[in-house]
Enzyme design. Structure first.
Site, PDB file in Angstrom:
ATOM      1  N   GLN A 126       0.974  -0.892   0.222  1.00  0.00           N
ATOM      2  CA  GLN A 126       0.003   0.152   0.083  1.00  0.00           C
ATOM      3  C   GLN A 126       1.087   1.563   0.212  1.00  0.00           C
ATOM      4  OE1 GLN A 126      -3.398  -0.077   3.149  1.00  0.00           O
ATOM      5  NE2 GLN A 126      -3.098   2.273   3.479  1.00  0.00           N
ATOM      6  N   GLY A 127       0.565   2.685  -1.451  1.00  0.00           N
ATOM      7  CA  GLY A 127       1.427   3.330  -1.251  1.00  0.00           C
ATOM      8  C   GLY A 127       0.651   4.295  -0.734  1.00  0.00           C
ATOM      9  N   TYR A 128       0.636   4.870   0.730  1.00  0.00           N
ATOM     10  CA  TYR A 128      -0.207   5.614   0.662  1.00  0.00           C
ATOM     11  C   TYR A 128       0.905   6.752   2.011  1.00  0.00           C
ATOM     12  CZ  TYR A 128      -4.997   4.504   0.257  1.00  0.00           C
ATOM     13  OH  TYR A 128      -6.371   3.768  -0.253  1.00  0.00           O
ATOM     14  N   SER A 129       1.177   6.331   2.649  1.00  0.00           N
ATOM     15  CA  SER A 129       2.277   7.293   3.615  1.00  0.00           C
ATOM     16  C   SER A 129       3.269   7.395   2.934  1.00  0.00           C
ATOM     17  CB  SER A 129       1.955   6.199   5.454  1.00  0.00           C
ATOM     18  OG  SER A 129       1.362   6.216   5.474  1.00  0.00           O
ATOM     19  N   GLU A 244      -8.777  -1.319   6.316  1.00  0.00           N
ATOM     20  CA  GLU A 244      -8.076  -1.784   6.695  1.00  0.00           C
ATOM     21  C   GLU A 244      -8.482  -1.287   9.046  1.00  0.00           C
ATOM     22  OE1 GLU A 244      -3.106  -0.103   7.103  1.00  0.00           O
ATOM     23  OE2 GLU A 244      -4.979   1.572   6.293  1.00  0.00           O
ATOM     24  N   SER A 373      -3.236   6.654  13.222  1.00  0.00           N
ATOM     25  CA  SER A 373      -2.627   6.774  14.242  1.00  0.00           C
ATOM     26  C   SER A 373      -3.667   7.095  15.154  1.00  0.00           C
ATOM     27  CB  SER A 373      -1.324   8.090  14.415  1.00  0.00           C
ATOM     28  OG  SER A 373      -2.181   9.340  14.547  1.00  0.00           O
ATOM     29  N   ASN A 374      -3.568   6.750  15.876  1.00  0.00           N
ATOM     30  CA  ASN A 374      -4.656   6.535  17.728  1.00  0.00           C
ATOM     31  C   ASN A 374      -5.246   8.109  17.777  1.00  0.00           C
ATOM     32  OD1 ASN A 374      -4.663   3.746  17.291  1.00  0.00           O
ATOM     33  ND2 ASN A 374      -4.278   3.964  19.571  1.00  0.00           N
ATOM     34  N   GLU A 375      -3.805   9.166  17.787  1.00  0.00           N
ATOM     35  CA  GLU A 375      -4.332  10.607  18.020  1.00  0.00           C
ATOM     36  C   GLU A 375      -5.181  10.877  16.667  1.00  0.00           C
ATOM     37  OE1 GLU A 375      -1.422   9.326  20.366  1.00  0.00           O
ATOM     38  OE2 GLU A 375      -1.458   9.470  18.226  1.00  0.00           O
TER      39      GLU A 375
END
Length: 389
Positions: A126-129, A244, A373-375
């Protein structure tokens, strides 16, 4: 949780349980118990065994080549796979790319890419980040410019899990700078062996290689590599991320690890008394048991919504936050149960089971970060559920 299910669902579970335990090779189960980083060969082997039964793409509809199971049946299947210590399937192809292509891809893309995902012949990443666009995907800087017959993609992707053995990437790239950031993104299929693709390994704190930096230097793809319509990738990307995050609740794997840890803590230690005889440890196990039961109930509520035709919304963020915290809490408790033996690095540990727990604990630092992230998930929950701004 068994009382939640109907008689037919309990019969389905018993049938699946017997079949999985009969078809799972013992060496694959042992390696799954021993560590978190499995090889492509191990995952592909289990994928092929499931595909022979028509179960590899167990959450796909029949129109896409899946078994057409209900969300509850899929839940039960995944629970039995985890309980048997079956290797996980590659998340990106089976859980993320397949449903995305089925929902938004062309018929030619479905015909070309879905069968090899089901069989385990092709793996995806997966090329997201990116270095400056992790949870905030609207900041993606990788660009795709239109040329005759296709597109040219340039940029860098970060933390690309399984990129080193993936055949293909689902890649988010900016195709329009004249509109607001979310509106100018598109989703592409990139061959990981194409000229201009460079993969650099990133070794994580546990000493394992599962993530990578991927550089895209003027990578040319055809018009048929665009998924859906240009500049509509934000909606497709959110669809994939919701799948996801629900998957990343990892409720079944966490339940299995918790039961294994409880059995480990029941063994006699120094002085002949097991760790579970200690009231402080017993209390921590009870708290985790309650948390897991709550997570299972929440995931089942999401699945009931899906049964009635509603896709997960903020609920996906909720189960991701809760599930990732529980994964870390289980591995933290494992370190305290194991004691000083946990100080050995996984590769040097004398006991294979101890090595597996240590590896999982170190790697699990990432679970509150990946898939958003959870934040960020808490912000999504606050805005969409509580109406906060």
């Amino acid at each position: 949780m068994d009382a939640f299910f109907t008689d037919d669902e309990r019969a389905f579970r018993a049938e699946i349980r017997a079949a999985i335990r009969a078809m799972l090779p013992p060496d694959l189960a042992r390696r799954t118990r021993a560590g978190i980083h499995l090889s492509r060969e191990d995952m592909a082997r289990w994928n092929a065994l499931l595909d022979a039964r028509g179960w590899a793409a167990h959450h796909w509809p029949e129109a896409a080549g899946g078994p057409g199971w209900t969300p509850i049946q899929r839940f039960l299947f995944e629970a039995e796979c985890a309980a048997a210590d079956a290797p996980p399937l590659s998340v990106f192809g089976v859980y993320l790319v397949g449903p995305t292509l089925h929902a938004f891809g062309s018929q030619a893309q479905k015909d070309r890419y879905l069968p090899p995902i089901r069989s385990g012949r092709e793996f995806w990443c997966q090329g997201y980040s990116e270095p400056e666009a992790g949870s905030d995907l609207a900041s993606v800087r990788t660009t795709a410019r239109r040329v005759e017959g296709g597109w040219v993609i340039s940029g860098q992707k970060a933390w690309t899990t399984e990129g080193h053995f993936a055949d293909l990437m689902i890649c988010l790239a900016r195709t329009n700078r004249e509109v607001k950031p979310q509106a100018g993104l598109s989703l592409f299929i990139v061959d990981m062996r194409a000229p201009g693709v460079t993969i650099d390994p990133v070794i994580t704190i546990d000493g394992g290689h599962s993530v990578n930096a991927v550089f895209l230097d003027e990578v040319r793809v055809g018009d048929d590599a665009l998924i859906g319509a240009a500049d509509q990738g934000w909606g497709y990307a959110k669809f994939l991320l919701n799948h996801e995050r629900t998957n990343n609740a990892q409720v079944h794997r966490s339940r299995r690890e918790f039961e294994r840890l409880k059995a480990f803590a029941a063994r006699p230690v120094a002085g002949g008394r097991p760790v579970l005889d200690d009231p402080a440890f017993l209390r921590r196990f009870a708290v985790l048991e309650a948390g897991l039961s709550g997570l299972e109930a929440t995931v089942l509520r999401v699945l009931v919504d899906q049964t009635e035709g509603r896709e997960p919304g903020p609920e996906a963020s909720i189960v991701k936050v809760i599930g990732s915290r529980l994964q870390q809490a289980i591995s933290e408790l494992a370190m305290d149960v194991i004691g000083e033996d946990a100080l050995e690095v996984p590769q040097a540990a004398r006991d294979e089971e101890v090595a597996g727990w240590t590896e999982r604990h170190l790697f699990r630092r990432v679970v509150t970060i990946y898939a958003g992230s959870n934040e960020i998930q808490k912000t999504i929950i606050a805005r969409s559920t509580l109406g906060l701004r």
